[in-house]
Write a protein that holds these residues in place. Structure first.
Motif, short mmCIF file in Angstrom:
data_model
loop_
_atom_site.label_atom_id
_atom_site.label_comp_id
_atom_site.label_asym_id
_atom_site.label_seq_id
_atom_site.Cartn_x
_atom_site.Cartn_y
_atom_site.Cartn_z
N LEU A 131 0.80 -1.22 0.00
CA LEU A 131 0.00 0.00 0.00
C LEU A 131 0.83 1.28 0.00
CD1 LEU A 131 -2.86 -1.15 2.38
CD2 LEU A 131 -3.01 -0.74 -0.10
N GLU A 145 -0.68 5.43 -5.99
CA GLU A 145 -2.09 5.12 -6.28
C GLU A 145 -2.27 4.61 -7.71
OE1 GLU A 145 -5.01 5.31 -4.46
OE2 GLU A 145 -4.42 6.42 -2.68
N LEU A 198 -1.54 1.00 -7.68
CA LEU A 198 -2.56 0.26 -6.92
C LEU A 198 -3.88 0.17 -7.68
CD1 LEU A 198 -1.91 1.71 -3.36
CD2 LEU A 198 -1.10 -0.47 -4.31
N ALA A 199 -4.14 1.11 -8.56
CA ALA A 199 -5.40 1.15 -9.31
C ALA A 199 -5.32 0.43 -10.65
CB ALA A 199 -5.83 2.59 -9.53
N SER A 226 -5.58 -2.44 -5.16
CA SER A 226 -6.28 -1.83 -4.03
C SER A 226 -7.64 -2.50 -3.79
CB SER A 226 -6.44 -0.31 -4.22
OG SER A 226 -7.17 -0.02 -5.38
N GLU A 227 -8.32 -2.92 -4.85
CA GLU A 227 -9.59 -3.62 -4.67
C GLU A 227 -9.39 -5.00 -4.05
OE1 GLU A 227 -12.32 -1.74 -8.23
OE2 GLU A 227 -10.71 -3.13 -8.77
N GLU A 280 -8.77 -4.26 -0.40
CA GLU A 280 -10.00 -3.83 0.27
C GLU A 280 -10.92 -5.03 0.52
OE1 GLU A 280 -13.61 -0.57 -0.01
OE2 GLU A 280 -12.26 -0.79 -1.73
N THR A 327 -12.31 4.34 -2.13
CA THR A 327 -11.42 3.97 -1.03
C THR A 327 -9.99 4.22 -1.47
OG1 THR A 327 -12.97 2.26 -0.34
CG2 THR A 327 -10.74 2.12 0.55
N THR A 328 -9.24 4.95 -0.67
CA THR A 328 -7.87 5.33 -1.02
C THR A 328 -6.86 4.44 -0.30
OG1 THR A 328 -7.63 6.88 0.83
CG2 THR A 328 -8.60 7.75 -1.23
N ALA A 329 -5.62 4.53 -0.73
CA ALA A 329 -4.55 3.79 -0.06
C ALA A 329 -4.41 4.24 1.39
CB ALA A 329 -3.23 3.96 -0.80
N LEU A 357 -6.99 2.38 3.26
CA LEU A 357 -6.61 0.97 3.40
C LEU A 357 -5.50 0.79 4.42
CD1 LEU A 357 -6.77 -0.12 -0.35
CD2 LEU A 357 -8.46 -0.58 1.46
N ARG A 358 -4.54 1.69 4.46
CA ARG A 358 -3.47 1.60 5.46
C ARG A 358 -4.05 1.74 6.87
NH1 ARG A 358 -0.44 4.31 1.38
NH2 ARG A 358 -0.87 6.36 2.26
#
Length: 176
Positions: free
Chosen positions: A24, A28, A31-32, A43-44, A47, A106-108, A111-112
């Motif tokens: 993470l 971004e 991650l996306a 990221s999904e 999540e 939802t952002t990193a 998530l962190r």
């Protein structure tokens, strides 16, 4: 489940959550990124793991606190027995329950923060291993049947490992 197995599962989960935290830290945009490896981005995937694990860990914590209406009967079904015993979930296109499906926005950073909260949950469970073993209550998994608290910890380990493996493959495919 033997007491040593619970301790190993918790230790493995702790290490996987550390790996998740390192993932993470990536930008971004990474991650996306979507690849043919999965219908979900990194990221999904993370999540989804956190949503499903929050439910399992939260159930265990509620059971420890004597809160909620958890049955003392019910069993794992054959799928649950097979996958938890094997310690892995095969790859494929499974359908996540709506409560564990990733949400837009939802952002990193979010998530962190969730990972840190899960690490707190794990610390509490780790400090209460004797009580976790003594629990006779169960909670219902939508696909595996009724899990005891120790089965719930095992589910978190197996489930997290499954999705971290997919995350690794997505990141490798994105670098090509």
């Amino acid at each position: 489940m033997a007491r040593g197995t619970l301790a190993r599962d918790i230790s493995d989960i702790e290490e996987m959550y550390e790996r998740m935290s390192r993932v993470l830290e990536k930008p971004e945009s990474v991650l996306a990124k979507r690849t043919p490896v999965s219908g979900w981005s990194v990221s999904e995937q993370v999540e989804h793991v956190l949503l499903a694990n929050r439910w399992a860990l939260g159930s265990i914590l509620s059971m420890l606190a004597g809160q909620g209406d958890f049955p003392t009967t019910g069993r794992l079904n054959l799928l649950g027995v097979a996958l938890l015993r094997a310690g892995r979930i095969p790859r494929g296109r499974g359908e996540a329950p709506a409560t564990a499906a990733p949400r837009d926005g939802t952002t990193a950073v979010d998530l962190r923060r969730y990972v840190a909260k899960h690490q707190d949950y794990l610390r509490t469970i780790k400090e209460s291993q004797g009580e976790v073993h003594a629990l006779r209550t169960r909670f219902r998994h939508p696909f595996f049947g009724y899990l005891r608290a120790t089965d719930g910890v095992r589910f978190v380990r197996v489930h997290t490992n499954h999705h971290l493996s997919i995350v690794t493959d997505i990141l490798e495919a994105a670098e090509r």
